[in-house]
Design a protein around this motif. Structure first.
Motif, PDB file in Angstrom:
ATOM      1  N   HIS A  45       0.840  -1.209   0.000  1.00 53.02           N
ATOM      2  CA  HIS A  45       0.000   0.000   0.000  1.00 53.02           C
ATOM      3  C   HIS A  45       0.877   1.261   0.000  1.00 53.02           C
ATOM      4  CE1 HIS A  45      -3.182   2.827   0.865  1.00 53.02           C
ATOM      5  NE2 HIS A  45      -2.512   3.230   1.929  1.00 53.02           N
ATOM      6  N   ILE A  46       1.919   1.250   0.787  1.00 55.03           N
ATOM      7  CA  ILE A  46       2.821   2.402   0.846  1.00 55.03           C
ATOM      8  C   ILE A  46       3.518   2.599  -0.502  1.00 55.03           C
ATOM      9  CG2 ILE A  46       4.925   3.303   1.925  1.00 55.03           C
ATOM     10  CD1 ILE A  46       3.951   1.834   4.496  1.00 55.03           C
ATOM     11  N   GLN A  47       3.971   1.508  -1.104  1.00 53.08           N
ATOM     12  CA  GLN A  47       4.626   1.608  -2.408  1.00 53.08           C
ATOM     13  C   GLN A  47       3.658   2.139  -3.470  1.00 53.08           C
ATOM     14  OE1 GLN A  47       6.125  -2.438  -2.718  1.00 53.08           O
ATOM     15  NE2 GLN A  47       8.198  -1.727  -2.306  1.00 53.08           N
ATOM     16  N   ASP A  48       2.406   1.695  -3.424  1.00 50.29           N
ATOM     17  CA  ASP A  48       1.410   2.193  -4.386  1.00 50.29           C
ATOM     18  C   ASP A  48       1.187   3.697  -4.212  1.00 50.29           C
ATOM     19  OD1 ASP A  48       1.126  -0.365  -5.383  1.00 50.29           O
ATOM     20  OD2 ASP A  48      -0.768  -0.766  -4.338  1.00 50.29           O
ATOM     21  N   THR A  49       1.104   4.139  -2.972  1.00 51.40           N
ATOM     22  CA  THR A  49       0.895   5.560  -2.690  1.00 51.40           C
ATOM     23  C   THR A  49       2.087   6.388  -3.165  1.00 51.40           C
ATOM     24  OG1 THR A  49      -0.475   5.017  -0.776  1.00 51.40           O
ATOM     25  CG2 THR A  49       0.427   7.244  -0.859  1.00 51.40           C
ATOM     26  N   VAL A  50       3.284   5.920  -2.868  1.00 56.12           N
ATOM     27  CA  VAL A  50       4.488   6.650  -3.287  1.00 56.12           C
ATOM     28  C   VAL A  50       4.602   6.656  -4.807  1.00 56.12           C
ATOM     29  CG1 VAL A  50       7.014   6.644  -3.224  1.00 56.12           C
ATOM     30  CG2 VAL A  50       5.719   6.312  -1.121  1.00 56.12           C
ATOM     31  N   THR A  51       4.231   5.568  -5.454  1.00 52.72           N
ATOM     32  CA  THR A  51       4.248   5.525  -6.919  1.00 52.72           C
ATOM     33  C   THR A  51       3.291   6.574  -7.485  1.00 52.72           C
ATOM     34  OG1 THR A  51       4.851   3.194  -6.951  1.00 52.72           O
ATOM     35  CG2 THR A  51       3.820   4.058  -8.939  1.00 52.72           C
ATOM     36  N   ASP A  52       2.117   6.725  -6.867  1.00 52.95           N
ATOM     37  CA  ASP A  52       1.171   7.758  -7.304  1.00 52.95           C
ATOM     38  C   ASP A  52       1.732   9.165  -7.099  1.00 52.95           C
ATOM     39  OD1 ASP A  52      -0.729   5.968  -8.138  1.00 52.95           O
ATOM     40  OD2 ASP A  52      -1.976   6.154  -6.338  1.00 52.95           O
ATOM     41  N   LEU A  53       2.524   9.345  -6.050  1.00 54.36           N
ATOM     42  CA  LEU A  53       3.049  10.674  -5.728  1.00 54.36           C
ATOM     43  C   LEU A  53       4.391  10.981  -6.391  1.00 54.36           C
ATOM     44  CD1 LEU A  53       2.059  10.887  -1.959  1.00 54.36           C
ATOM     45  CD2 LEU A  53       0.973  12.026  -3.903  1.00 54.36           C
ATOM     46  N   THR A  54       4.919  10.041  -7.158  1.00 53.41           N
ATOM     47  CA  THR A  54       6.149  10.277  -7.917  1.00 53.41           C
ATOM     48  C   THR A  54       5.843  10.017  -9.389  1.00 53.41           C
ATOM     49  OG1 THR A  54       6.864   8.017  -7.408  1.00 53.41           O
ATOM     50  CG2 THR A  54       7.761   9.782  -6.047  1.00 53.41           C
ATOM     51  N   PRO A  55       5.028  10.887  -9.984  1.00 52.88           N
ATOM     52  CA  PRO A  55       4.595  10.664 -11.367  1.00 52.88           C
ATOM     53  C   PRO A  55       5.753  10.766 -12.352  1.00 52.88           C
ATOM     54  CG  PRO A  55       3.887  12.817 -10.594  1.00 52.88           C
ATOM     55  CD  PRO A  55       4.495  12.108  -9.428  1.00 52.88           C
ATOM     56  N   ASP A  56       5.546  10.086 -13.485  1.00 51.35           N
ATOM     57  CA  ASP A  56       6.535  10.157 -14.559  1.00 51.35           C
ATOM     58  C   ASP A  56       6.533  11.549 -15.165  1.00 51.35           C
ATOM     59  OD1 ASP A  56       7.366   7.512 -14.356  1.00 51.35           O
ATOM     60  OD2 ASP A  56       5.703   6.816 -15.590  1.00 51.35           O
ATOM     61  N   GLN A  57       7.595  11.834 -15.901  1.00 53.31           N
ATOM     62  CA  GLN A  57       7.687  13.115 -16.593  1.00 53.31           C
ATOM     63  C   GLN A  57       6.599  13.203 -17.666  1.00 53.31           C
ATOM     64  OE1 GLN A  57       9.414  15.221 -14.957  1.00 53.31           O
ATOM     65  NE2 GLN A  57      11.194  15.602 -16.214  1.00 53.31           N
ATOM     66  N   THR A  58       6.040  14.354 -17.819  1.00 48.99           N
ATOM     67  CA  THR A  58       5.107  14.598 -18.912  1.00 48.99           C
ATOM     68  C   THR A  58       5.486  15.911 -19.559  1.00 48.99           C
ATOM     69  OG1 THR A  58       3.567  15.703 -17.424  1.00 48.99           O
ATOM     70  CG2 THR A  58       3.199  13.366 -17.825  1.00 48.99           C
ATOM     71  N   GLY A  59       5.072  16.095 -20.755  1.00 49.29           N
ATOM     72  CA  GLY A  59       5.355  17.350 -21.446  1.00 49.29           C
ATOM     73  C   GLY A  59       6.368  17.156 -22.542  1.00 49.29           C
ATOM     74  N   LYS A  60       6.234  17.941 -23.587  1.00 50.32           N
ATOM     75  CA  LYS A  60       7.121  17.824 -24.746  1.00 50.32           C
ATOM     76  C   LYS A  60       8.399  18.614 -24.514  1.00 50.32           C
ATOM     77  CE  LYS A  60       3.282  17.079 -27.798  1.00 50.32           C
ATOM     78  NZ  LYS A  60       2.486  17.533 -28.896  1.00 50.32           N
ATOM     79  N   GLY A  61       9.470  18.079 -25.028  1.00 51.86           N
ATOM     80  CA  GLY A  61      10.740  18.772 -24.948  1.00 51.86           C
ATOM     81  C   GLY A  61      11.438  18.616 -23.613  1.00 51.86           C
ATOM     82  N   LEU A  62      10.881  17.796 -22.720  1.00 51.37           N
ATOM     83  CA  LEU A  62      11.506  17.609 -21.415  1.00 51.37           C
ATOM     84  C   LEU A  62      12.356  16.346 -21.427  1.00 51.37           C
ATOM     85  CD1 LEU A  62       8.441  18.465 -19.182  1.00 51.37           C
ATOM     86  CD2 LEU A  62      10.484  19.836 -19.482  1.00 51.37           C
ATOM     87  N   PRO A  63      13.372  16.283 -20.604  1.00 56.54           N
ATOM     88  CA  PRO A  63      14.198  15.079 -20.544  1.00 56.54           C
ATOM     89  C   PRO A  63      13.359  13.863 -20.140  1.00 56.54           C
ATOM     90  CG  PRO A  63      15.092  16.831 -19.159  1.00 56.54           C
ATOM     91  CD  PRO A  63      13.795  17.316 -19.691  1.00 56.54           C
ATOM     92  N   ALA A  64      13.876  12.676 -20.429  1.00 63.70           N
ATOM     93  CA  ALA A  64      13.144  11.442 -20.132  1.00 63.70           C
ATOM     94  C   ALA A  64      12.921  11.258 -18.636  1.00 63.70           C
ATOM     95  CB  ALA A  64      13.890  10.247 -20.699  1.00 63.70           C
ATOM     96  N   GLY A  65      13.813  11.709 -17.803  1.00 64.47           N
ATOM     97  CA  GLY A  65      13.679  11.553 -16.360  1.00 64.47           C
ATOM     98  C   GLY A  65      13.682  12.894 -15.674  1.00 64.47           C
ATOM     99  N   PRO A  66      13.310  12.916 -14.423  1.00 66.16           N
ATOM    100  CA  PRO A  66      13.330  14.181 -13.688  1.00 66.16           C
ATOM    101  C   PRO A  66      14.734  14.770 -13.619  1.00 66.16           C
ATOM    102  CG  PRO A  66      12.087  12.512 -12.516  1.00 66.16           C
ATOM    103  CD  PRO A  66      12.772  11.819 -13.654  1.00 66.16           C
ATOM    104  N   VAL A  67      14.804  16.068 -13.784  1.00 71.65           N
ATOM    105  CA  VAL A  67      16.087  16.752 -13.844  1.00 71.65           C
ATOM    106  C   VAL A  67      16.784  16.759 -12.481  1.00 71.65           C
ATOM    107  CG1 VAL A  67      17.204  18.950 -14.353  1.00 71.65           C
ATOM    108  CG2 VAL A  67      15.283  18.195 -15.738  1.00 71.65           C
ATOM    109  N   ASN A  68      16.050  17.032 -11.454  1.00 72.71           N
ATOM    110  CA  ASN A  68      16.640  17.187 -10.124  1.00 72.71           C
ATOM    111  C   ASN A  68      16.198  16.083  -9.180  1.00 72.71           C
ATOM    112  OD1 ASN A  68      13.962  18.089 -10.104  1.00 72.71           O
ATOM    113  ND2 ASN A  68      14.321  19.421  -8.356  1.00 72.71           N
TER     114      ASN A  68
END
Length: 148
Positions: A45-68
């Motif tokens: 349950h905790i892993q599911d919640t954290v997965t929901d709160l760490t969304p993948d990158q979205t948007g055009k022109g952005l790097p594949a992963g989070p910058v920071n």
């Protein structure tokens, strides 16, 4: 012989209760090696919640992963390690919140804002300022604090 607790010394009662608690602790700890999943109860349950709160990158022109950010898989591994090793609950919550905030980037700010019901524009501004090292304004700081 009839057992009479009123004539039993208090010291013996306290020692017996302490011995029973120690034996129960030892039994549960020994069971962890035999029943390997016992110390993972609740982790999904905790892993599911954290997965929901760490969304993948979205948007055009952005790097594949989070910058920071720390990648989601590393966040989940850290949370699992703290859970399995019995880190106290308050520390686990603080660590999880910090890791979620480290995952924040301009690309996933809108998704996180939607999950936590905060202003997406302000959370996006927080992500941009965090990357640049710019101080946050009070409303941005409030949104950042409320986002986890």
């Amino acid at each position: 012989m009839i057992f009479d607790p009123q004539n039993m010394p208090l010291g013996q009662i306290v020692t017996a209760i302490g011995g029973l608690g120690t034996a129960a602790f030892g039994l549960v700890d020994a069971a962890k090696s035999v029943v390997g999943r016992i110390n993972r109860i609740g982790l999904k349950h905790i892993q599911d919640t954290v997965t929901d709160l760490t969304p993948d990158q979205t948007g055009k022109g952005l790097p594949a992963g989070p910058v920071n950010a720390l990648p989601r898989k590393n966040i989940l591994k850290t949370i699992e390690a703290n859970w399995v090793n019995g880190t106290d609950l308050a520390s686990q919550k603080a660590i999880a919140k910090s890791l979620i905030k480290l995952h924040l980037s301009k690309g996933n700010a809108a998704a996180l804002a939607a999950k936590t019901n905060v202003d997406p524009a302000k959370l996006g501004s927080v992500a941009t300022k965090t990357i640049a090292g710019t101080p946050l304004l009070q409303p941005e700081s409030d949104v950042f604090r409320a986002s986890t």
